[in-house]
Design an enzyme around this catalytic site. Sequence first.
Site, PDB file in Angstrom:
ATOM      1  CB  VAL A  22      55.414   5.379  11.103  1.00 13.88           C
ATOM      2  CG1 VAL A  22      55.701   4.206  10.191  1.00 13.88           C
ATOM      3  CG2 VAL A  22      55.847   5.081  12.526  1.00 13.88           C
ATOM      4  CB  CYS A  64      54.656   4.909  16.474  1.00 14.43           C
ATOM      5  SG  CYS A  64      55.239   6.571  16.047  1.00 14.43           S
ATOM      6  CE  LYS A  74      62.676   2.682   9.891  1.00 15.68           C
ATOM      7  NZ  LYS A  74      63.323   3.983  10.077  1.00 15.68           N
ATOM      8  CD  GLU A  87      58.004  15.475   9.830  1.00 16.88           C
ATOM      9  OE1 GLU A  87      57.830  15.506  11.060  1.00 16.88           O
ATOM     10  OE2 GLU A  87      59.035  15.023   9.314  1.00 16.88           O
ATOM     11  CB  SER A  88      53.069  13.112  13.911  1.00 21.03           C
ATOM     12  OG  SER A  88      53.791  14.033  14.706  1.00 21.03           O
TER      13      SER A  88
END
Lengths: 254, 254
Positions: free
Chosen positions: A76, A36, A63, A90-91
């Site tokens: 993720v 990811c 999940k 949140e990335s």
Amino acid sequence: MTSTLTGYNTETLKNGDPEPAPPAKGTFRIYNMRFCPWAQRALIYAAAKNIPTEVVNIHLKEKPDWYFSKHYRGQVPALEHDEGKKHIIESAVIPEYLDDIFPENRILPTDPYEKFQQKLLLDRLVAVAPAFYGAVQSAGDPSIRAEKYAALVKAFEEAEKLLEGEFYSGTSKPGYVDYLIYPNIQRSYWLSHLLPEFPLATSGFPGPKFPKLAKWFHTVGNLPEVVAGSQPTETGVGFFVDYVKGNPDYNFGL
Amino acid sequence: MTSTLTGYNTETLKNGDPEPAPPAKGTFRIYNMRFCPWAQRALIYAAAKNIPTEVVNIHLKEKPDWYFSKHYRGQVPALEHDEGKKHIIESAVIPEYLDDIFPENRILPTDPYEKFQQKLLLDRLVAVAPAFYGAVQSAGDPSIRAEKYAALVKAFEEAEKLLEGEFYSGTSKPGYVDYLIYPNIQRSYWLSHLLPEFPLATSGFPGPKFPKLAKWFHTVGNLPEVVAGSQPTETGVGFFVDYVKGNPDYNFGL
């Protein structure tokens, strides 16, 4: 540099698997999926800041129920710490949070205007992500290939134009934008190994029409913190063989 | 409180109109459209922080060319200051920036975790926005009405559930989330005056099934800083008569 990430290459937890015990005091955990690009941002940032971090991989199609207590939408990455009492998602937010709580090796600028310019630049560059997904889509539908490839080239031309110096940080060192956009750029590199008539070159990626970006991609991809938080090319490409067919194996290469 | 916003109710600038002179030293400018809920966030925040701000309204269908030098996508809001040398965009970012540069009356929490919890809460609540746009869409297509109304009710039920105390700030005073989500909630209130069989009540909006939210909407809507940064109900409803037909008059009520 020894990587501060542990458990990166472990099998995904899926529905039915028990919830792991909370991370120990002082330890950070990142819930991840090894391929990811969004979760990879958090891993690279944690590695760049030398934060002791355990990685727990989640099966994104099956999940575990308990995972929704870590991330309300079940995506993720999610960051967990303070013995399981704190969760950040949140990335683009997790890196900023890590800078806020560990200001001694802050990566984002402290000046508010400079900081928000970095966020704005990331917002503009992230157009490479939908362009990449468009190219993936075209693998199953050659009739849209020309259109999707043109959109991908356009996004990379914009990324080339926005790279003014050596790094997107605007300084002589890689920064927030460099670390966060690398995974998205890297996905098109992986794809270049697979798709027919791909419009970006695998060798010297993305090719001679993008001289600044090609130098950047090589430099950033070899930074120890980026290597620590990324899958090797052959694993990424191998994963993509099934991914472009809509059948990803989240444990590929283990 | 005297409003620190000037020029709020002035006609839009459109293609062909000259670019205004940069804001004077120490003055902030917000590029706005009087009925845009996203731009309204910035106005309310500037009013709450007592920041001397001039408002310049932009015609969103006939944008001046020069406006793209303020916001690269030509959207509102954009914040301009430092005599025209600094530009900040995005409705959730401008308030945070104003807190960073004017920390003496900071509205966001200083604790990093508390701050990111406010951002996360906003992220969850903002589901009311697409639900609102769905309801607007149903004005022109009654066949989708039941589905779109159900989605709107669901979003409001979630907003009711997420309101734990008097305010979304989690304190006894309105905060970042209260100010930023109010415009989005208010748009459904305006719509309730117009659309047939609307599922939320105009009187005591959104109605007795949402007791916490109804009290919140009344309280927040009467705060001086919110009044200063918002259009009155009759103007908003009047604008919506044309808006739901796809023919907005950005200068309505002037």
